[in-house]
Design an enzyme around this catalytic site. Structure first.
Site, PDB file in Angstrom:
ATOM      1  N   HIS A   1      24.178 -30.242   7.711  1.00 38.62           N
ATOM      2  CA  HIS A   1      22.868 -29.629   7.510  1.00 38.62           C
ATOM      3  C   HIS A   1      21.964 -30.518   6.651  1.00 38.62           C
ATOM      4  O   HIS A   1      20.824 -30.810   7.006  1.00 38.62           O
ATOM      5  CB  HIS A   1      23.074 -28.262   6.847  1.00 38.62           C
ATOM      6  CG  HIS A   1      21.797 -27.531   6.599  1.00 38.62           C
ATOM      7  ND1 HIS A   1      21.153 -27.580   5.387  1.00 38.62           N
ATOM      8  CD2 HIS A   1      21.037 -26.769   7.404  1.00 38.62           C
ATOM      9  CE1 HIS A   1      20.050 -26.867   5.451  1.00 38.62           C
ATOM     10  NE2 HIS A   1      19.956 -26.354   6.675  1.00 38.62           N
TER      11      HIS A   1
ATOM     12  N   ARG B   1     -15.897 -45.941  -3.110  1.00 39.12           N
ATOM     13  CA  ARG B   1     -16.399 -45.150  -4.245  1.00 39.12           C
ATOM     14  C   ARG B   1     -16.698 -46.112  -5.382  1.00 39.12           C
ATOM     15  O   ARG B   1     -15.781 -46.627  -6.012  1.00 39.12           O
ATOM     16  CB  ARG B   1     -15.356 -44.131  -4.694  1.00 39.12           C
ATOM     17  CG  ARG B   1     -15.081 -43.010  -3.701  1.00 39.12           C
ATOM     18  CD  ARG B   1     -13.966 -42.120  -4.264  1.00 39.12           C
ATOM     19  NE  ARG B   1     -13.843 -40.861  -3.585  1.00 39.12           N
ATOM     20  CZ  ARG B   1     -12.874 -40.566  -2.710  1.00 39.12           C
ATOM     21  NH1 ARG B   1     -11.972 -41.471  -2.405  1.00 39.12           N
ATOM     22  NH2 ARG B   1     -12.806 -39.367  -2.169  1.00 39.12           N
TER      23      ARG B   1
ATOM     24  N   ARG C   1     -20.851 -46.153  -1.309  1.00 38.06           N
ATOM     25  CA  ARG C   1     -21.532 -44.964  -1.825  1.00 38.06           C
ATOM     26  C   ARG C   1     -22.114 -45.235  -3.202  1.00 38.06           C
ATOM     27  O   ARG C   1     -21.433 -45.804  -4.072  1.00 38.06           O
ATOM     28  CB  ARG C   1     -20.539 -43.799  -1.900  1.00 38.06           C
ATOM     29  CG  ARG C   1     -21.204 -42.525  -2.353  1.00 38.06           C
ATOM     30  CD  ARG C   1     -20.235 -41.382  -2.349  1.00 38.06           C
ATOM     31  NE  ARG C   1     -19.285 -41.480  -3.448  1.00 38.06           N
ATOM     32  CZ  ARG C   1     -18.253 -40.659  -3.579  1.00 38.06           C
ATOM     33  NH1 ARG C   1     -18.032 -39.722  -2.674  1.00 38.06           N
ATOM     34  NH2 ARG C   1     -17.434 -40.771  -4.587  1.00 38.06           N
TER      35      ARG C   1
ATOM     36  N   GLU D   1     -21.878 -33.171   2.438  1.00 37.12           N
ATOM     37  CA  GLU D   1     -20.783 -32.545   1.700  1.00 37.12           C
ATOM     38  C   GLU D   1     -21.211 -31.255   1.003  1.00 37.12           C
ATOM     39  O   GLU D   1     -20.527 -30.761   0.127  1.00 37.12           O
ATOM     40  CB  GLU D   1     -20.154 -33.535   0.716  1.00 37.12           C
ATOM     41  CG  GLU D   1     -21.146 -34.267  -0.167  1.00 37.12           C
ATOM     42  CD  GLU D   1     -20.504 -35.350  -1.046  1.00 37.12           C
ATOM     43  OE1 GLU D   1     -19.280 -35.359  -1.207  1.00 37.12           O
ATOM     44  OE2 GLU D   1     -21.263 -36.168  -1.588  1.00 37.12           O
TER      45      GLU D   1
ATOM     46  N   GLY E   1     -18.182 -35.521   3.700  1.00 36.33           N
ATOM     47  CA  GLY E   1     -17.330 -35.471   2.515  1.00 36.33           C
ATOM     48  C   GLY E   1     -16.694 -34.089   2.489  1.00 36.33           C
ATOM     49  O   GLY E   1     -17.199 -33.166   1.849  1.00 36.33           O
ATOM     50  N   THR E   2     -15.619 -33.962   3.221  1.00 39.37           N
ATOM     51  CA  THR E   2     -15.049 -32.616   3.408  1.00 39.37           C
ATOM     52  C   THR E   2     -14.326 -32.104   2.165  1.00 39.37           C
ATOM     53  O   THR E   2     -13.970 -30.927   2.111  1.00 39.37           O
ATOM     54  CB  THR E   2     -14.110 -32.597   4.629  1.00 39.37           C
ATOM     55  OG1 THR E   2     -13.331 -33.792   4.605  1.00 39.37           O
ATOM     56  CG2 THR E   2     -14.899 -32.531   5.915  1.00 39.37           C
ATOM     57  N   ASN E   3     -14.117 -32.965   1.163  1.00 37.38           N
ATOM     58  CA  ASN E   3     -13.536 -32.453  -0.089  1.00 37.38           C
ATOM     59  C   ASN E   3     -14.557 -31.542  -0.767  1.00 37.38           C
ATOM     60  O   ASN E   3     -14.274 -30.390  -1.090  1.00 37.38           O
ATOM     61  CB  ASN E   3     -13.186 -33.600  -1.042  1.00 37.38           C
ATOM     62  CG  ASN E   3     -12.235 -34.601  -0.421  1.00 37.38           C
ATOM     63  OD1 ASN E   3     -11.470 -34.256   0.475  1.00 37.38           O
ATOM     64  ND2 ASN E   3     -12.282 -35.833  -0.875  1.00 37.38           N
ATOM     65  N   ASP E   4     -15.761 -32.085  -0.978  1.00 38.63           N
ATOM     66  CA  ASP E   4     -16.795 -31.270  -1.604  1.00 38.63           C
ATOM     67  C   ASP E   4     -17.274 -30.164  -0.668  1.00 38.63           C
ATOM     68  O   ASP E   4     -17.604 -29.065  -1.115  1.00 38.63           O
ATOM     69  CB  ASP E   4     -17.985 -32.143  -2.028  1.00 38.63           C
ATOM     70  CG  ASP E   4     -17.773 -32.723  -3.414  1.00 38.63           C
ATOM     71  OD1 ASP E   4     -17.417 -31.954  -4.319  1.00 38.63           O
ATOM     72  OD2 ASP E   4     -17.942 -33.941  -3.577  1.00 38.63           O
TER      73      ASP E   4
ATOM     74  N   CYS F   1     -14.984 -38.801   5.643  1.00 39.71           N
ATOM     75  CA  CYS F   1     -14.286 -39.604   4.636  1.00 39.71           C
ATOM     76  C   CYS F   1     -13.583 -38.761   3.589  1.00 39.71           C
ATOM     77  O   CYS F   1     -13.026 -39.280   2.641  1.00 39.71           O
ATOM     78  CB  CYS F   1     -15.249 -40.588   3.980  1.00 39.71           C
ATOM     79  SG  CYS F   1     -16.541 -39.766   3.023  1.00 39.71           S
TER      80      CYS F   1
HETATM   81  C1  PEP Z   1     -15.727 -35.730  -0.430  1.00 35.53           C
HETATM   82  O1  PEP Z   1     -16.324 -34.940  -1.149  1.00 35.53           O
HETATM   83  O2  PEP Z   1     -15.120 -35.375   0.591  1.00 35.53           O
HETATM   84  C2  PEP Z   1     -15.676 -37.163  -0.754  1.00 35.53           C
HETATM   85  C3  PEP Z   1     -15.123 -38.021   0.074  1.00 35.53           C
HETATM   86  O3  PEP Z   1     -16.151 -37.555  -1.967  1.00 35.53           O
HETATM   87  P1  PEP Z   1     -15.342 -37.369  -3.349  1.00 35.53           P
HETATM   88  O4  PEP Z   1     -13.956 -36.976  -3.001  1.00 35.53           O
HETATM   89  O5  PEP Z   1     -15.440 -38.679  -4.027  1.00 35.53           O
HETATM   90  O6  PEP Z   1     -16.129 -36.296  -4.019  1.00 35.53           O
HETATM   91 MG    MG Z   2     -17.730 -35.740  -2.654  1.00 33.79          MG
END
Ligand code: PEP
Ligand code: MG
Length: 737
Positions: free
Chosen positions: A297, A404, A460, A595, A616-619, A681
């Protein structure tokens, strides 16, 4: 426990050596244990069969099955089936036994019959890992004709199923029975090796070969390995799943989960693992067992997880009760550090140094050449340094999707200049500091543009709030106290007090939604000017040296057309002045991050100014959900457990919410500017499920960290191949795994 009591009492090592009397007693004790729960063990065979069938169906909802489904993306509503068939017995005497075989080596992909068997045993005992089995090759001596038969069947199965098979067999009184066959689980390197070999053997097509490897599996070809040194080897087990890992030893799955939850790297050590341990195996960086073989396993599950694992390390006594590992009079306790080498099976004391070069680069390159032949959405890299850019380019990145620039200011020689700029009380002083910073920036940009010569580099403008470049408030207060106690120079104390005042004035209740992104550039246009000058001057320098830099200047955190217009004007004016002065002809683009939800809503207005969009899919995730990206870990676990969210939206794009905003922005942006370049990104750019979404939106590229580039390229190729096969009228010319 009952079995081991009896084997200890009889001084034998395995239950097959027990007498009939013992077996009767064991059966009675088993029945008593069952009766403790108020249930009699049924004597009617039909009732037994019925209960066995029910047990299989009920097993669908047990916690370990749920964990397994979650880990392997198996839908909850798929359901399960039960086969009822006649048994054959591997424990019927000397010419009996059970085994598990692979038509190729599931750890390396090498083409040879591979597997294990246990004489006088049922299959359950082979997979449970309670006895350590023998390699199948040993059957050649004991049962040569059976071994030859297995080889023949193995070849026929591969031709029929056109993939590596994992099969189970039982030998009953010298007669071979095949119990089942299925496509075998394999490590990343094995998946690539097998795909390339089968392609060469003419068993599968090139597109099938590409589909045979999952994007995540490529990570394993890039695993770190240990530096060759004189580490203290305490034992050697079976190399069940490759890779190198260093961690603190824990002895239960719950402890592994717990320790990992507070940020510790742990190695889960167990005599053997069972499906109940799966959550701990997931949390651990590696798995070590003292019993069981390559098909136990622990071995199979770790391999599937792509996790380093050493199994069957019989010279170690792993004692989960006392939380110790003992060998040759030595002892290790919970929390002690071990290093495991899943490629060689070595177990070493302490933390052995690792190097970050997978030994499979050649194999990866061969596979990626094949992947590169598929027309697919491109992959760029998020990179802030020339060396990262080179790695990404080597992996096939077609540009930089996000550089960045703030990371460049944190380096030792620049931070004081950055602080000087922030503390300046006049434009003049600020520009003086910025002029010094520009020299560094220009060099940075020159390096990155040169590493990516001929390919686009999205740079950026400064994004984070300025207070991030100053020391934390409490540190500064302490520093001033220390200076006063030491009786330091009054001028120096005053200087430090000025910094403290500035820290206080820059304080924000919610910096993520505060004075950052383009808001900084609007209030301090000289920062935007300096960065643009550094980028364009670096590009001019390279142009003059015969190179072909392709800079794309990106404005962060825009939500209004006016913001973008303001910054784009500063950028274009500054850039054009330099180009005119230097007499250089350079194509550069000006674009924006998307974003914030408002940016998605007014994407058509932004596209009037912006030559490209980068999501900027994080923000965007943070602001769409209203989840702080730094704090959401505290409750996202509960959200996943309560099934409020299926996945962490910061890892896999939330298609139904954030995805709608992305789709809307793409559509509106393209309506306003037909040839607008669109990419992503955020962290999602390296996630296969999110890549599939981006492919659906027909984005021009996804951008991710350099080491995720190969996986992202593969995921992108998969999307293309699947789409082509669907548009071919569902007539799939290859088998989709
Ligand atoms: C985001 O916001 O997706 C991004 C790529 O920028 P950071 O993570 O630097 O805010
Ligand atoms: Mg961002």
């Amino acid at each position: 426990e009952v079995l081991s009591e009896h084997t200890t009492r009889r001084k034998v090592s395995h239950e097959i050596e027990l007498e009939e009397e013992d077996l009767k007693e064991i059966c009675d004790e088993f029945k008593r244990i069952i009766a403790r729960d108020g249930k009699e063990f049924p004597q009617d065979p039909y009732r037994q069969l019925e209960m066995a069938v029910e047990a299989v169906f009920l097993s669908w909802d047990n916690p370990r099955a749920k964990t397994y489904r979650r880990l392997n993306d198996i839908p909850e509503d798929l359901g399960t089936a039960v086969n009822v068939q006649m048994m054959v017995f591997g424990n019927r005497g000397e010419r009996s036994g059970s085994g598990v075989g692979f038509t190729r080596n599931p750890a390396t992909g090498e083409k040879h019959l591979y597997g294990e068997y246990l004489p006088q045993a049922q299959g359950e005992e082979v997979v449970a890992g309670t006895r350590t089995p023998l390699p199948v090759s040993q059957m050649k001596q004991q049962f040569p004709e059976i071994h030859a038969q297995l080889l023949d069947i193995s070849e026929r199965l591969e031709k029929l199923r056109r993939d590596m098979q994992d099969f189970e067999f039982t030998l009953e009184d010298g007669h071979l029975y095949m119990l089942q066959t299925r496509d075998g689980k394999r490590t990343g390197p094995a998946a690539v090796q097998i795909a390339l070999d089968m392609l060469e053997e003419g068993l599968i097509t090139p597109l099938e070969a590409i589909l045979r490897v999952e994007a995540d599996q490529l990570d394993q070809l890039l695993h770190p390995v240990f530096k060759d040194d004189d580490a203290v080897e305490i034992a050697r087990g079976l190399p069940a799943s490759p890779g190198a890992a260093v961690g603190k030893v824990v002895f239960s799955a719950d402890d592994a989960e717990h320790w990992a939850g507070r940020g510790e790297k742990v190695i889960l050590a167990r005599p053997e693992t069972t499906p109940d341990d799966i959550h701990g195996m997931e949390a651990a960086v590696a798995i070590l067992t003292s019993r069981g073989g390559m098909t136990s396993h622990a071995a199979v599950v770790a391999r599937g997880m792509g996790k380093c694992s050493v199994v069957g390390c019989e010279s170690l006594r792993i004692d989960p009760k006392n939380k110790t590992i003992e060998w040759d009079g030595n002892r290790l306790n919970e929390g002690d550090v071990l290093s495991l080498d899943g490629t060689t099976g070595r177990v070493m004391l302490g933390a052995v140094e690792m190097v970050d070069t997978g030994g499979n680069r050649e194999l990866l390159d061969r596979f990626m050449t094949l992947v590169g032949q598929v027309e697919a959405m491109g992959v760029r890299a998020n990179a802030d340094r020339p060396d990262q850019a080179s790695i990404a380019r080597d992996f096939g990145a077609i540009g930089i999707g996000l550089c960045r620039t703030e990371h460049m200011f944190f380096e030792e020689d620049r931070l004081p200049l950055m602080q000087q700029m922030i503390l300046s009380d006049s434009l003049e002083k600020r520009e003086e500091a910025l002029a010094k910073l520009k020299k560094f920036q220009r060099k940075d940009f020159e390096g990155i543009l040169e590493a990516m010569d001929g390919l686009p580099v999205t740079i950026r403008l400064l994004d984070p709030p300025l207070h991030e470049f100053l020391p934390p408030h409490e540190n500064q207060v302490e520093k001033i106290q220390r200076l006063r106690q030491k009786g330091a120079d009054q001028a120096e104390i005053r200087r430090q007090e000025e910094i403290l005042k500035r820290i206080e004035s820059l304080h924000e209740a919610n910096p993520m939604l505060g004075h950052r992104g383009c808001r900084l550039g609007i209030t301090y246009p000289e920062i935007t000017r300096m960065q643009t000058q550094a980028i364009i001057e670096a590009a001019c320098q390279l142009k003059k040296a015969g190179k072909n830099p392709v800079p794309e200047i990106m404005v962060p955190l825009v939500s209004m057309k006016g913001e973008l217009a303001n910054q784009a004007e500063v950028v274009r004016k500054t850039a054009d002045e330099i180009l005119a002065k230097q007499g250089v002809d350079l194509d550069y683009l000006v674009g924006t991050m998307i974003e914030l939800p408002r940016a998605c809503l007014v994407a058509d207005e932004l596209a009037e100014i912006s030559e490209f969009f980068s999501f900027g899919t994080n923000d965007l995730t943070q602001t769409t959900f209203g989840f702080s990206r730094d704090d959401a870990v505290k409750f996202l676990g509960a959200y996943e457990k309560e099934k409020i969210l299926a996945k962490d939206p910061f890892q896999t794009l939330d298609q139904s919410g954030v995805g709608q905003l992305v789709a809307m922005a793409v559509e509106r942006g393209r309506q306003a500017r037909g040839d607008i370049k669109v990419g992503i990104c955020g962290e999602h750019g390296g996630d296969p499920a999110s890549i599939e979404f981006c492919h659906g939106q027909k984005l021009d590229y996804v951008s991710c960290s350099p080491f995720r580039v190969p996986g992202a390229r593969l995921a992108s190729a998969h999307c293309s191949i699947r789409e082509q096969s669907q548009s071919a009228g569902g007539d799939v010319p290859f088998r989709d795994r």
